[in-house]
Write a protein that holds these residues in place. Structure first.
Motif, PDB file in Angstrom:
ATOM      1  N   UNK A  36      40.245  41.243  38.512  1.00  0.00           N
ATOM      2  CA  UNK A  36      40.445  39.678  38.406  1.00  0.00           C
ATOM      3  C   UNK A  36      42.037  39.545  38.686  1.00  0.00           C
ATOM      4  N   UNK A  37      42.940  40.457  37.920  1.00  0.00           N
ATOM      5  CA  UNK A  37      44.369  40.379  37.951  1.00  0.00           C
ATOM      6  C   UNK A  37      44.786  40.780  39.438  1.00  0.00           C
ATOM      7  N   UNK A  38      43.966  41.768  40.102  1.00  0.00           N
ATOM      8  CA  UNK A  38      44.396  42.153  41.411  1.00  0.00           C
ATOM      9  C   UNK A  38      44.011  41.002  42.464  1.00  0.00           C
ATOM     10  N   UNK A  39      43.014  40.004  42.005  1.00  0.00           N
ATOM     11  CA  UNK A  39      42.799  38.865  42.967  1.00  0.00           C
ATOM     12  C   UNK A  39      44.078  37.890  42.806  1.00  0.00           C
ATOM     13  N   UNK A  40      44.407  37.669  41.637  1.00  0.00           N
ATOM     14  CA  UNK A  40      45.252  36.778  41.301  1.00  0.00           C
ATOM     15  C   UNK A  40      46.543  37.058  41.918  1.00  0.00           C
ATOM     16  N   UNK A  41      46.821  38.619  42.035  1.00  0.00           N
ATOM     17  CA  UNK A  41      47.942  38.922  42.751  1.00  0.00           C
ATOM     18  C   UNK A  41      47.911  39.100  44.309  1.00  0.00           C
ATOM     19  N   UNK A  45      36.698  38.230  48.125  1.00  0.00           N
ATOM     20  CA  UNK A  45      36.631  37.415  47.160  1.00  0.00           C
ATOM     21  C   UNK A  45      35.389  37.365  46.395  1.00  0.00           C
ATOM     22  N   UNK A  46      34.333  37.130  47.330  1.00  0.00           N
ATOM     23  CA  UNK A  46      32.951  36.972  46.835  1.00  0.00           C
ATOM     24  C   UNK A  46      32.251  38.113  46.291  1.00  0.00           C
ATOM     25  N   UNK A  47      32.797  39.310  46.879  1.00  0.00           N
ATOM     26  CA  UNK A  47      32.237  40.532  46.281  1.00  0.00           C
ATOM     27  C   UNK A  47      32.790  40.764  45.014  1.00  0.00           C
ATOM     28  N   UNK A  48      34.339  40.355  45.070  1.00  0.00           N
ATOM     29  CA  UNK A  48      35.037  40.731  43.651  1.00  0.00           C
ATOM     30  C   UNK A  48      34.046  39.675  42.357  1.00  0.00           C
ATOM     31  N   UNK A  56      31.718  40.611  38.961  1.00  0.00           N
ATOM     32  CA  UNK A  56      31.841  40.087  37.588  1.00  0.00           C
ATOM     33  C   UNK A  56      30.839  39.600  37.150  1.00  0.00           C
ATOM     34  N   UNK A  57      29.990  38.632  38.085  1.00  0.00           N
ATOM     35  CA  UNK A  57      28.692  38.217  37.611  1.00  0.00           C
ATOM     36  C   UNK A  57      27.612  39.218  37.403  1.00  0.00           C
ATOM     37  N   UNK A  58      27.789  40.487  38.084  1.00  0.00           N
ATOM     38  CA  UNK A  58      26.934  41.458  37.783  1.00  0.00           C
ATOM     39  C   UNK A  58      26.981  41.798  36.488  1.00  0.00           C
ATOM     40  N   UNK A  59      28.442  42.106  35.982  1.00  0.00           N
ATOM     41  CA  UNK A  59      28.739  42.386  34.412  1.00  0.00           C
ATOM     42  C   UNK A  59      28.091  41.361  33.433  1.00  0.00           C
ATOM     43  N   UNK A  60      28.311  39.982  33.942  1.00  0.00           N
ATOM     44  CA  UNK A  60      27.624  38.980  32.883  1.00  0.00           C
ATOM     45  C   UNK A  60      26.095  39.263  32.845  1.00  0.00           C
TER      46      UNK A  60
END
Length: 525
Positions: free
Chosen positions: A406-411, A420-423, A427-431
């Motif tokens: 997430x931090x790398x996306x912010x940067x 972005x969708x894959x990122x 995350x939703x996979x981990x949810x």
């Protein structure tokens, strides 16, 4: 010597393979005691150590964090003794053998002749370890699912022992000697495979809500149990679902699942090409982190990108990482790309490639390498406190690796709607993992329902979802560690007074602490 030093020495003595893989000297010639008496002795000693350490709490903040770290491990060990994996699952025996023989040759911290000598000593102990496995597995406690996982892994052992391990030895004489010595161990694995194939397991893999919650509170030092964690996972999934729908619309799709399915069709053509693309992405991630001054790099760090070892392939369908041993000066790690077992069909290989698509590769590479697992574990190895080198929790280590995505996306690392969708999909996979793992072990979801959930609520192929759910059944509480830890780290960052690089250096350098202790280390209270 302090009481805490004595405890760490005891732990290393009782877990010689773990000690060796951490880089401690003098533990490379034995696999340890796997008899019923050995397990019982360690369980009783853990109770006694817990009593001793609970009676002595240091005043200094760093000393208190070290002390509480040891206590969290012991409380988890004492609680887990109520659900003994050594009676329920072949994995503690098989994993020790495979890891002890493969990892030293991968790390190459000693001359080849010494590595072979140690391997010969351990190979001689393999028949006794597997005999203990047969003796200790309890038909009333062992679960069929776990036994089947063990059987699949045991069937890879002959080739692993007689071909794979000798094949990494360069000296012909040493290679021949190792191959010859491997034959009795391979025969013992053949015997174990026959045993497991006929074993009638009547137990359950479900941990149950009480023990699950105890481990979250006492080992992970989270302020909540399984039920609340389950609800957190559902809430995170719903929020991510909305955001992903917005990104999917930018790609011209009404549904993010359909968008991800389309993206997954753009993947490397072969397993070898997948490894090459991961290697290129690893270099790009490192350059980005360096150029944006997001972390401080430890001297001498290096990360290799290699195919996953053969013995891992039947039980692990996703990327993984082998850290530099923290009790040594090494800062070299290995990012293992998730190859399929040799017997997989062309369609099974294609499905594995689809779940490592070109849109997904950037997030996975960041997670495993820079500034994810590799950077964190190479950096924290420089922490001078031995107890923090020995004990760490996946709730920090995996939480850190998901946090940096997430931090790398912010940067600005993920520069297209596709990445972005894959990122967000990562995350939703981990949810979804939080929802499924808690539901499985609290008796609210069947294996089949969990597989369906993972293949419809996250972008996993049915085959990958099956492998994932099998892992959750075998490793309760681990799957939620990713997003749970990431959220806790994001909360610590919000309270940190300082720049981003300093936050990363301080928090990651403090170790792989339970999140309550990580907050103390970062904020000083």
């Amino acid at each position: 010597m302090t009481l805490l030093d004595e405890f760490v020495d005891w732990y290393l003595d009782q877990h010689p393979v773990r000690a060796d893989l951490l880089g401690a000297d003098g533990y490379d010639r034995t696999l340890g005691d796997f008899t019923e008496e050995g397990f019982a002795r360690r369980e009783r000693a853990s109770e006694l150590w817990l009593e001793r350490l609970e009676g002595a709490v240091p005043a200094d903040l760093d000393d208190r964090i070290d002390h509480e770290l040891a206590l969290s491990y012991l409380r988890g060990a004492v609680a887990s003794a109520r659900w003994p994996d050594w009676r329920r699952d072949p994995a503690p025996y098989l994993g020790t053998v495979f890891g002890s023989l493969y990892t030293p040759f991968q790390q190459r911290l000693r001359p080849e002749a010494e590595l072979v000598k140690a391997a010969l000593s351990r190979l001689a102990e393999v028949p006794d370890v597997l005999a203990a496995c047969r003796a200790n597995l309890d038909p009333d406690l062992a679960a069929e699912l776990l036994v089947t996982r063990g059987l699949d892994q045991a069937r890879t052992a002959r080739r692993f022992l007689t071909e794979t391990i000798p094949g990494v030895v360069e000296d012909p004489a040493l290679r021949a000697r190792l191959a010859e010595a491997a034959e009795p161990a391979a025969a013992a694995f053949d015997e174990l495979a026959d045993f497991l194939a006929e074993f009638k397991a009547g137990g359950s893999w479900r941990m149950g809500e009480e023990l699950y919650s105890t481990l979250l509170r006492e080992r992970e030092l989270l302020g909540y149990g399984a039920a609340e964690l389950h609800e957190k996972g559902k809430a995170e999934w719903a929020a991510l679902d909305l955001r992903m729908s917005e990104v999917a619309r930018r790609l011209g799709a009404d549904d993010w699942r359909a968008a991800m399915e389309s993206l997954m069709d753009d993947h490397p053509p072969t397993l070898a090409a997948m490894r090459e693309e991961y290697e290129a992405e690893t270099v790009r991630a490192r350059d980005f982190v360096r150029d944006h001054e997001l972390v401080t790099f430890p001297d001498g760090e290096e990360c290799f990108v290699l195919p996953s070892p053969e013995f891992q392939r039947p039980i692990l369908a996703v990327a993984s990482y082998l850290a530099p041993p923290p009790l040594t000066p090494s800062r070299t790690g290995v990012f293992f790309v998730p190859y399929t077992p040799d017997g997989f069909s062309a369609e099974q290989v294609r499905q594995r490639l689809r779940t490592n698509s070109r849109a997904q590769i950037p997030s996975i590479a960041v997670h495993e390498t820079y500034p994810g697992h590799h950077w964190h574990l190479a950096w924290m190895a420089g922490n001078p406190r031995r107890v923090r080198k020995v004990f760490r929790t996946p709730y920090f280590a995996e939480g850190w690796a998901l946090y940096v995505e997430r931090m790398m996306h912010e940067q600005g690392y993920f520069t297209t709607p596709q990445t972005e969708l894959a990122h967000l999909d990562c995350r939703i996979f981990r949810a979804a993992r939080i929802v499924v793992d808690t539901a499985l072990h609290c008796g609210e979801m069947t294996v089949e329902e969990a597989e369906t959930f993972m293949s419809t609520k996250a972008s996993l192929s049915p085959g990958t979802a099956k492998g994932e759910v099998s892992r959750y059944c075998a490793w309760p509480t681990q799957a939620p560690s990713y997003l749970t830890g990431a959220i806790e780290i994001e909360n610590i960052r919000a309270d940190f007074d300082g720049d981003l690089r300093t936050f990363h250096d301080v928090l990651a350098g403090s170790g792989g602490l339970p999140l309550g202790l990580a907050r103390m280390a970062a904020l000083g209270n």
